[in-house]
Write a protein that holds these residues in place. Structure first.
Motif, PDB file in Angstrom:
ATOM      1  N   GLN A  64       0.847  -1.207   0.000  1.00  0.00           N
ATOM      2  CA  GLN A  64       0.000   0.000   0.000  1.00  0.00           C
ATOM      3  C   GLN A  64       0.873   1.244   0.000  1.00  0.00           C
ATOM      4  N   ASP A  65       0.434   2.283  -0.707  1.00  0.00           N
ATOM      5  CA  ASP A  65       1.172   3.565  -0.765  1.00  0.00           C
ATOM      6  C   ASP A  65       2.610   3.369  -1.242  1.00  0.00           C
ATOM      7  N   LYS A  66       2.730   2.537  -2.258  1.00  0.00           N
ATOM      8  CA  LYS A  66       4.064   2.084  -2.695  1.00  0.00           C
ATOM      9  C   LYS A  66       4.591   2.949  -3.836  1.00  0.00           C
ATOM     10  N   ALA A  67       5.788   3.467  -3.629  1.00  0.00           N
ATOM     11  CA  ALA A  67       6.523   4.141  -4.702  1.00  0.00           C
ATOM     12  C   ALA A  67       7.251   3.054  -5.507  1.00  0.00           C
ATOM     13  N   PRO A  68       7.841   3.392  -6.641  1.00  0.00           N
ATOM     14  CA  PRO A  68       8.507   2.347  -7.449  1.00  0.00           C
ATOM     15  C   PRO A  68       9.861   1.911  -6.879  1.00  0.00           C
ATOM     16  N   VAL A  69       9.843   1.479  -5.628  1.00  0.00           N
ATOM     17  CA  VAL A  69      11.059   1.048  -4.920  1.00  0.00           C
ATOM     18  C   VAL A  69      10.734  -0.252  -4.188  1.00  0.00           C
ATOM     19  N   ILE A  70      11.488  -1.304  -4.475  1.00  0.00           N
ATOM     20  CA  ILE A  70      11.213  -2.607  -3.855  1.00  0.00           C
ATOM     21  C   ILE A  70      12.522  -3.174  -3.296  1.00  0.00           C
ATOM     22  N   SER A  71      12.496  -3.519  -1.997  1.00  0.00           N
ATOM     23  CA  SER A  71      13.664  -4.165  -1.390  1.00  0.00           C
ATOM     24  C   SER A  71      13.322  -5.597  -1.051  1.00  0.00           C
ATOM     25  N   PHE A  72      14.262  -6.498  -1.270  1.00  0.00           N
ATOM     26  CA  PHE A  72      13.969  -7.910  -0.988  1.00  0.00           C
ATOM     27  C   PHE A  72      15.244  -8.665  -0.607  1.00  0.00           C
ATOM     28  N   THR A  73      15.014  -9.845  -0.038  1.00  0.00           N
ATOM     29  CA  THR A  73      16.123 -10.777   0.221  1.00  0.00           C
ATOM     30  C   THR A  73      15.751 -12.110  -0.427  1.00  0.00           C
TER      31      THR A  73
END
Ligand code: PMP
Length: 405
Positions: free
Chosen positions: A328-337
């Protein structure tokens, strides 16, 4: 929107990477690529119209003085500020925050006062406040972030008081990509008359900002994250605050009259801009704003939202991949492991495929500690990215996983 046409304005994409691949640039939260118009504004200045500004009565000095004033107006309109007096050029977001810390807050602070930040802050919006706390016996209160990546707004309401002398918050986390509700925060801060500084470093390449609607007291950003050059940025500040503050720096360009006994200062914004400015940088920032303005905001929003949703669903399909924060309310930035593979190994493998991503703590170590991960991979999109970039990212991640299994 014709993304190919937009992308064709960025010369870097015309060349191959050292490994012979097409460049897939997914590190836009760190810095964005530059369109030809920004590069041209800078080279035109150095090759055809080079001079300083504000002092000479000769032609390039006059041309550049006019142009710098025009960029100030462009920034004013871009942020919907009330006046050009509220726009001060700096070296970037970090520089802006340090300047506010030194000139606005430090002279007011006394032991027992509080500075409030949040758990999602970039080190740039943490360490300057930490240093003030050390120097003045001030307390640093940290707004908790929920598992979804949203701030705990109830906590803010409960902990805001007249003791809080500044609330310094990012408009969007550079790790989780969750946008904060700045209007809601300034409305709460109004009750205790707490000034609010917004770190807008992560939003301006893809979001229009209206400082009057947000009703923030200060806002900082860097040009390089919104298609402009490095080493230049802006502090927006309400006129009354800019007026009452000490100059950011002391030196030439800010004075009306100087004697050995005393100096008196020019009116804002010049009072805060000592020394020769980064003229090429400011001109490049002007061209970057023009570039953003010629893109339709609706189409930019749609494109980046589609890319983000597509990336989220494609990445989630990878076994063992965990995304930090909610959607929700997500900008085009994704962090993951990814289970069993170090983020640095992932980014090194992706580099072989021509894919640029960021791995590490993203200058937000306390946030990563909060999510109990030592490091993550971050992908972040800009207007020139496509679904095909994401398909190639996913393929390369699967290849990396196969290698390590
Ligand atoms: N705040 C945030 C949220 C950021 O993402 C960054 C850059 N990564 C900064 C501040 C600092 O920007 P700069 O390094 O351009 O001063």
């Amino acid at each position: 929107m014709d993304i190919d046409q937009v992308k064709s304005q960025f010369p870097i994409f015309r060349q191959k990477t050292p490994t012979g691949k097409d460049l897939i640039y997914l590190d836009n939260a760190a810095t964005s690529q530059k369109p030809q118009s920004v590069i041209d504004a800078i080279t035109n200045y150095y090759s055809k119209e080079y001079s300083t500004v504000g002092r000479g009565a000769y032609w390039p000095a006059n041309v550049n003085t006019v142009k710098i004033n025009q960029v100030r107006s462009k920034v004013k309109n871009f942020l919907n500020a009330q006046s050009e007096k509220e726009i001060v050029f700096t070296a970037g977001a970090t520089d802006g925050i340090n300047k506010i810390a030194r000139s606005f807050l430090a002279p007011k602070l006394k032991s027992g006062d509080v500075i409030m930040i949040s758990q999602v802050e970039h080190h740039a919006n943490l360490i300057p406040w930490q240093e003030l706390c050390k120097a003045y016996g001030t307390e640093l209160l940290v707004i908790p972030v929920l598992e979804s990546g949203h701030l705990d707004y109830e906590w803010i309401k409960q902990n805001l008081s007249e003791r809080v002398k500044l609330l310094a918050l990012s408009a969007c986390s550079n790790v989780l990509g969750i946008k904060n509700d700045i209007k809601r925060i300034t409305t709460m801060a109004e009750v205790t008359q707490t000034p609010v500084l917004v770190d807008a470093a992560q939003v301006l390449s893809h979001n229009r900002v209206d400082v009057q609607e947000w009703n923030c007291d200060f806002l900082v950003f860097s040009a390089h994250k919104m298609f402009g050059p490095t080493g230049v940025g802006v502090v927006y500040g309400k006129q009354s605050l800019f007026n009452e503050m000490k100059p950011f720096n002391y030196g030439g360009g800010i004075v009306k009259e100087v004697t050995f006994e005393a100096s008196n200062y020019q009116d804002i914004p010049h009072k805060h801009e000592a020394g020769t400015p980064n003229i090429a940088g400011v001109l490049g920032l002007g061209a970057a704003i023009e570039f953003i303005k010629q893109l339709s905001q609706n189409e930019t929003d749609t494109h980046l939202e589609e890319l983000t949703n597509y990336a989220l669903s494609s990445l989630k399909a990878i076994n063992g991949l965990k995304i930090m924060g909610g959607e929700q309310d997500k900008a085009p930035v994704i962090s993951f492991t990814i289970d069993g593979i170090h983020p640095h190994d992932i980014s090194t493998f992706l580099n072989e495929e021509g894919i640029c991503v960021r791995a590490g703590h993203h200058c937000a170590q306390p946030l990563l500690q909060r999510f109990e991960v030592p490091a993550s991979v971050r992908v972040s999109f800009a207007i020139y990215n496509t679904k095909s970039d994401i398909d190639k990212l996913v393929m390369a991640l699967l290849k990396t996983q196969a290698f390590f299994s």
